[in-house]
Design a protein around this motif. Structure first.
Motif, short mmCIF file in Angstrom:
data_model
loop_
_atom_site.label_atom_id
_atom_site.label_comp_id
_atom_site.label_asym_id
_atom_site.label_seq_id
_atom_site.Cartn_x
_atom_site.Cartn_y
_atom_site.Cartn_z
N SER A 46 2.98 7.76 4.66
CA SER A 46 2.07 7.70 3.51
C SER A 46 2.46 6.56 2.59
N ALA A 47 1.50 6.26 1.67
CA ALA A 47 1.69 5.12 0.76
C ALA A 47 2.86 5.31 -0.18
N GLY A 48 3.32 6.54 -0.40
CA GLY A 48 4.44 6.79 -1.31
C GLY A 48 5.74 6.17 -0.88
N VAL A 49 5.80 5.72 0.40
CA VAL A 49 7.05 5.14 0.88
C VAL A 49 7.37 3.84 0.17
N GLU A 50 6.32 3.14 -0.30
CA GLU A 50 6.58 1.87 -0.98
C GLU A 50 7.29 2.13 -2.32
N LYS A 51 6.85 3.17 -3.04
CA LYS A 51 7.50 3.49 -4.31
C LYS A 51 8.93 3.98 -4.08
N LEU A 52 9.14 4.67 -2.95
CA LEU A 52 10.46 5.23 -2.67
C LEU A 52 11.43 4.15 -2.21
N THR A 53 10.97 3.25 -1.26
CA THR A 53 11.91 2.32 -0.62
C THR A 53 11.72 0.88 -1.03
N GLY A 54 10.51 0.54 -1.57
CA GLY A 54 10.22 -0.85 -1.89
C GLY A 54 9.54 -1.57 -0.73
N TYR A 55 9.44 -0.89 0.45
CA TYR A 55 8.75 -1.47 1.62
C TYR A 55 7.37 -0.81 1.73
N PRO A 56 6.31 -1.60 2.08
CA PRO A 56 4.98 -1.03 2.24
C PRO A 56 4.90 -0.22 3.53
N PRO A 57 3.90 0.66 3.65
CA PRO A 57 3.78 1.47 4.88
C PRO A 57 3.63 0.62 6.13
N SER A 58 2.95 -0.52 5.99
CA SER A 58 2.73 -1.38 7.16
C SER A 58 4.02 -1.88 7.78
N ALA A 59 5.05 -2.01 6.92
CA ALA A 59 6.34 -2.50 7.42
C ALA A 59 6.96 -1.52 8.40
N PHE A 60 6.69 -0.23 8.24
CA PHE A 60 7.26 0.79 9.13
C PHE A 60 6.38 1.02 10.36
N LEU A 61 5.05 0.66 10.23
CA LEU A 61 4.12 0.89 11.35
C LEU A 61 4.02 -0.30 12.29
N ALA A 62 4.49 -1.47 11.82
CA ALA A 62 4.42 -2.69 12.65
C ALA A 62 5.35 -2.58 13.84
N ARG A 63 4.99 -3.42 14.90
CA ARG A 63 5.83 -3.41 16.10
C ARG A 63 6.27 -4.85 16.39
N PRO A 64 7.49 -5.24 16.21
CA PRO A 64 8.56 -4.39 15.63
C PRO A 64 8.41 -4.31 14.12
N GLY A 65 8.95 -3.28 13.54
CA GLY A 65 8.88 -3.12 12.08
C GLY A 65 10.21 -2.61 11.54
N VAL A 66 10.14 -2.12 10.32
CA VAL A 66 11.36 -1.57 9.68
C VAL A 66 11.63 -0.19 10.24
N ASN A 67 12.85 0.02 10.72
CA ASN A 67 13.29 1.33 11.21
C ASN A 67 13.84 2.13 10.01
N PHE A 68 13.17 3.25 9.69
CA PHE A 68 13.60 4.02 8.50
C PHE A 68 15.06 4.46 8.61
#
Length: 699
Positions: A46-68
């Motif tokens: 969800s979009a709340g991840v950006e407020k929590l981590t500073g990374y947008p949701p797309s960064a975690f959904l991209a391939r390759p992307g940010v590994n939580f």
């Protein structure tokens, strides 16, 4: 089919998706779905991840992307992975807290709750993550503060307004003995308070002022009463949390301090031997009694009690026996008084009884004091058992009444002391009330003693010399006589102050001064041919002659003055010879070897034994002037004088008569065989200068 019952239309489904997306965007956290693979590949976040981590949701959904998982702090990562794996293995949800490193490099604590949905076959995890940092810090602060309260040495207790205990720290457990679980729910006042009125007073003050502090007695679980220094604080109700109004109680154990204070007080105000109040305590109570008497106009009494001949027990049986007697006397005296009255020990064998001022008149106070005094005298009559010895003692009691409108601490003490001495003068083993006339006599006596001390210090004493003549009326010597010349010029004779000298002990110092002054004058006579043959008689008191250093003191005087001791004659009294014959004879023999001669003064007035006279190295007998006064008219005096002269002749002793005032007395003495005279017939006592002139004139 209705719209409700049938399948959703595309429009309805779109609206539902928008509503769900809006909900996810506004959630204070992150909703996610990920694969259970090596990289925890995100399928949705969800979009709340950006407020929590500073990374947008797309960064975690991209391939390759940010590994939580790479955001998890290295120290927490392994524990998080184990927690998820264990939950998946057991088919249950998991809850984790761990730290993540945000895009800006800051650390946050997060809380994650997740599970594997049934339809995912264990290959998918869905969960929720939110920022736990602020809540955790608040919890940590609460835990820290709670830890501080638990580790405090003081007992910290919180109670509701109905006195029920809601908090009880480890310090309270240590101090009172109950555990927190045992104390919670109990009423503070019932569990701890020994003095309920004191509890209620503290409670009311706390409600009124918001706080109270003071000392309270509390009961421990074992029933022991302890003293506490306690502070109560009223805590306001917290409307947000719903916490009710309470009272915070912080107590410190001061039992040891109070015990030490009590010991110090006891040492300061109580006699260690008898455990009676001491002088300081008596003075304080007497002062308070007089202040109260001044307000109420009531009368009381003070009694001085002095044991008779106590010194004899100490000297004969030792101080241990004396201490036992004082302890026994203290207990008997305590049984002679009312509970409100006071028995104190001033020191030595001196006790004081304070009768509290409760009577309307001095007569009533005197009656009460007389009852107590009679009890004290009677109580001492029974013998005391001192170890294996029975010992009897009596007491002299002096009583004075007191009223705070007239009397002071000093005057009351002085009057009771004077009354006690009057009781001793009346034969001891009795009591006497203060007599103003007796008090005046004692005051005069005290003034006289002070004057004598001043006279010695300021050299007000002088010696006069009364000539002694032979049958040819030639001066052969003199007797040194003490005089006191007051600052106003008045001359006092020994009869006016010699008793005070003896009783005050000043006779030793005065006697030393007399001997030194007389020897210095005799040394001057010895330097002139016309006075070199004169002798000088000096009176020596019994107390001075028996001093251990009397012989060395005389030897020092001889060396300082340069006098030849052969011309010095010491006049001793019969009482000295009789009371301590062995010591007197030894001292006389020692001084005789140095050339000193001896005269027995006032012979015939005492109880001399002829055996004593024969054994002592005497040189002269002196007939007392009391016999000479009526020697021509009283046959008994005449016979005594003749007997003394005959006795002296038979013992080979020179005989001198003092108080010779008429030619007839001189003729009587001459006819009886006495040829040395001293008296007003020839000359009064003269100053040193005038005596020297007189001696040279009639030599």
């Amino acid at each position: 089919m209705s719209a409700v019952e049938g399948p959703q239309s595309p429009v309805a489904a779109s609206a539902h998706a928008l509503s769900l997306e809006l909900l996810l965007q506004n959630l204070p956290g992150v909703v996610y779905r990920c694969l259970v693979d090596a990289d925890w590949t995100m399928e949705f976040i969800s979009a709340g991840v950006e407020k929590l981590t500073g990374y947008p949701p797309s960064a975690f959904l991209a391939r390759p992307g940010v590994n939580f998982a790479t955001l998890i702090h290295p120290d927490d990562r392994a524990a998080a992975e184990r927690g998820v794996a264990l939950a998946l293995q057991q088919g249950r949800s998991f809850q984790l807290t761990y730290r993540i490193r945000c895009a800006d490099g800051s650390l946050k604590w997060v809380y994650e709750h997740g599970a594997a949905p049934p339809e995912g076959g264990g290959r998918i995890i869905e969960g929720f993550i939110f920022d736990y940092t602020q809540l955790r810090n608040a919890n940590m602060l609460v835990y820290e503060q709670a830890s501080f309260l638990q580790q405090a040495r003081d007992a910290i207790i919180a109670m509701e307004m109905n006195s029920r205990i809601t908090y009880w720290n480890s310090g309270a457990e240590r101090l009172y003995g109950w555990s927190a679980s045992e104390a919670r729910g109990k009423k503070f006042c019932e569990l701890l308070c020994e003095n309920l009125p004191a509890y209620h007073a503290a409670y009311e003050t706390t409600l009124t002022n918001g706080e109270w502090s003071g000392e309270l007695s509390h009961l421990r679980r074992d029933g022991v009463c302890i003293e506490t220094d306690t502070r109560w604080t009223l805590m306001a109700a917290d409307r947000e949390s719903g916490a009710p109004q309470k009272i915070l109680v912080i107590s410190t154990d001061i039992s040891e301090r109070k015990h030490n204070e009590a010991k110090i007080f006891h040492l300061a105000f109580f006699d260690p031997l008898t455990d009676l109040p001491n002088r300081a305590s008596l003075l304080d109570h007497l002062r308070r009694a007089l202040l109260g008497s001044a307000r109420t106009r009531k009368c009381g009494a003070l009694m001085f009690c002095d044991l008779d001949n106590f010194k004899y027990l100490n000297d004969s049986q030792g101080h241990a026996a004396g201490d036992m007697l004082l302890q026994a006397v203290a207990r008997r005296m305590e049984h002679c008084v009312r509970e409100a009255d006071m028995v104190a020990r001033l020191g030595g064998d001196e006790f004081v009884i304070l009768i509290q001022p409760v009577e309307d008149t001095r007569e009533g106070a005197a009656s009460q004091a007389e009852t107590v005094a009679a009890k004290v005298v009677a109580a001492m009559a029974a013998p005391f058992q001192l170890a294996e010895m029975m010992y009897s003692v009596s007491v002299s009691v002096g009583v004075t009444t007191m009223c705070g409108t007239v009397d002071t601490v000093e005057s009351t003490l002085r009057q009771a002391d004077a009354a006690m001495y009057q009781a001793k003068a009346c034969g001891r083993n009795t009591y006497r009330f203060h007599d103003p006339a007796v008090q005046a006599a004692w005051s005069a006596r005290a003034e006289l003693e002070n004057g004598l001390r001043r006279a010695l210090r300021d050299e007000e004493f002088v010696l006069h010399y009364q000539p002694q003549l032979d049958r040819s009326s030639r001066v052969i010597g003199a007797e040194a006589l003490l005089r006191w010349r007051l600052p106003n010029g008045k001359l006092l004779y020994p009869s006016e102050f010699i008793q005070a000298l003896e009783e005050s002990g000043l006779i030793i110092d005065i006697g030393r001064w007399v001997l030194r002054t007389a020897c210095a004058e005799l040394a001057r006579w010895q330097r002139w041919p016309d006075t070199a043959g004169l002798t000088l008689s000096v009176n020596v008191s019994a107390s001075q002659f028996t001093e251990p250093d009397f012989v060395p003191m005389l030897q020092q005087i001889f060396e300082e003055t340069g006098v030849q001791p052969s011309s010095l004659k010491l006049e001793l009294t019969e009482s000295l010879v009789v009371s301590d014959f062995t010591h007197t004879a030894h001292t006389m023999a020692t001084l005789k070897q140095r050339g000193i001669s001896f005269s027995l003064d006032d012979f015939g007035t005492g109880y001399s034994s002829l055996a004593y006279l024969r054994k002592l190295p005497l040189d002269q007998l002196k007939i007392d002037h009391s016999f000479m006064r009526d020697v021509l008219t009283d046959q008994n005096d005449a016979s005594i004088v003749r007997s003394i002269i005959a006795l002296g002749d038979s013992l080979g002793l020179q005989v001198i008569a003092e108080g010779v005032e008429t030619p007839g007395q001189r003729q009587f003495l001459s006819d009886a065989g006495c040829f040395i005279y001293q008296g007003f017939l020839y000359q009064h006592a003269l100053s040193a200068e005038h005596f020297t002139q007189y001696a040279r004139m009639v030599h």
